[in-house]
Design a protein around this motif. Structure first.
Motif, short mmCIF file in Angstrom:
data_model
loop_
_atom_site.label_atom_id
_atom_site.label_comp_id
_atom_site.label_asym_id
_atom_site.label_seq_id
_atom_site.Cartn_x
_atom_site.Cartn_y
_atom_site.Cartn_z
N MET A 258 0.81 -1.22 0.00
CA MET A 258 0.00 0.00 0.00
C MET A 258 0.85 1.27 0.00
SD MET A 258 -3.19 -0.58 -0.30
CE MET A 258 -3.74 1.08 0.06
N HIS A 266 -0.54 0.19 -8.51
CA HIS A 266 -1.79 0.03 -7.78
C HIS A 266 -2.99 0.06 -8.72
CE1 HIS A 266 -0.30 0.86 -3.55
NE2 HIS A 266 0.75 1.03 -4.30
N ASP A 271 -5.88 -2.89 -4.24
CA ASP A 271 -5.78 -2.10 -3.00
C ASP A 271 -6.85 -2.53 -2.00
OD1 ASP A 271 -3.69 -0.76 -4.07
OD2 ASP A 271 -4.70 1.15 -4.34
N SER A 275 -6.26 -4.15 1.66
CA SER A 275 -6.84 -3.48 2.82
C SER A 275 -7.64 -4.45 3.67
CB SER A 275 -7.72 -2.31 2.38
OG SER A 275 -6.95 -1.34 1.73
#
Length: 316
Positions: A258, A266, A271, A275
């Motif tokens: 990240m 990305h 992402d 997460s």
């Protein structure tokens, strides 16, 4: 200015992984189960470490802080994501978005430092056992805990204030599970290239030195363990260290993706997956990784449960 005021008033729309999934109901159920597992396992580990006096040593004090951080981190993200999906309301206010970002960055930054301190604790315990209570006295241990929270909170405050000061215009849709720096900057109607570079450099500066310290600690530990005469001592040291390295690998892998990989690597889908991994999956698995092979924790758990049952029996 009008568009910025509109964002202040109406906030953002979180378009997370639940919205873009092919089986959102199944994914929502999975996320809910993982959250309940994280609450239960981290809560039990905190309870056992707090109630059993034999675990009031630096190693388990730091482990208790890790459980507390994991429990809070997943609670900042998961309940809102699940409730938004169930209620079909994905909005979050401007202030709520800023608060969520601040808390996530605080807890993530604190955990980053805590894992390094935990590696140092294992290094001292295995490589310098006779001086352990000098290098890892209760005062030093609680100083480490204080540093993790203070540094995490201060860095998060700076990041949050600077990120949220940008004017946001156009779409209010944040293509992410929660309010995080990279997806929010994509909505800013201003040049964010300098700040993105700063976030990248700060991410490298915040993640790489602790990771280097962890790797150095475990390299020295490995050399020491290989020269241990006792096979039992080798086994105990390797079991403890392998648990920590597993947690380190899960946390730093996702965090590096990240905040250290350049933005060109990305995309919103990847992402979101990362997460979910470090805010939901990892907090659910960490206590299990640490406790299932740890005889001291399992023994303490039995003692605490026995004590609770005895108290309940005597009062009934």
């Amino acid at each position: 200015m009008e568009l910025q005021n509109s964002t202040w008033a109406s906030g953002f729309i979180l378009v997370g992984i639940l919205n873009g999934s092919g089986s959102p109901e199944l994914l929502c159920a999975t996320v809910t189960v993982l959250y309940l597992l994280a609450l239960t396992s981290n809560g039990l580990l905190l309870l056992v470490i707090t109630m059993d006096a034999r675990l009031h040593v630096p190693m388990y004090i730091l482990l208790g802080q890790l459980s507390l951080m994991d429990l809070l981190l997943t609670s900042v993200i998961t309940p809102k994501a699940v409730m938004d999906f169930l209620l079909k309301d994905d909005t979050i206010s401007f202030g709520g978005c800023a608060l969520q970002m601040f808390l996530e960055l605080t807890l993530g930054g604190a955990e980053d430092l805590l894992l390094a301190f935990m590696a140092y604790d294992r290094y001292v315990a295995i490589c310098h056992p006779l001086n352990y209570m000098i290098f890892m006295s209760p005062r030093v241990c609680w100083l480490m805990v204080g540093i993790t929270w203070i540094v995490g909170a201060l860095s998060a405050l700076v990041y949050t204030i600077y990120t949220m000061h940008y004017p946001f215009c156009g779409s209010r849709k944040v293509k992410h599970l929660f309010c995080e720096i990279p997806p929010l900057l994509k909505l800013a109607c201003a040049d964010t290239s300098t700040y993105e570079l700063m976030v990248y450099l700060m991410g490298v500066g915040f993640l790489i030195p602790p990771l280097a310290a962890i790797l150095a600690s475990y390299t020295l530990i490995l050399f020491t363990v290989l020269h241990m005469p006792s096979n039992e001592g080798k086994k105990k040291a390797l079991v403890t260290c392998s648990s920590h390295l597993t947690v380190v690998g899960m946390y730093y892998g996702a965090a590096t993706f990240m905040y250290v990989l350049p933005s060109s690597f990305h995309n919103p889908k990847e992402d979101n997956i990362m997460s979910v991994f470090y805010t939901i999956v990892t907090p659910a698995l960490n206590p299990l990784i640490y406790s299932l092979r740890n005889k001291e924790i399992l023994g303490a758990f039995r003692r605490v449960i026995g004590k609770c049952l005895l108290t309940a029996h005597s009062t009934s």
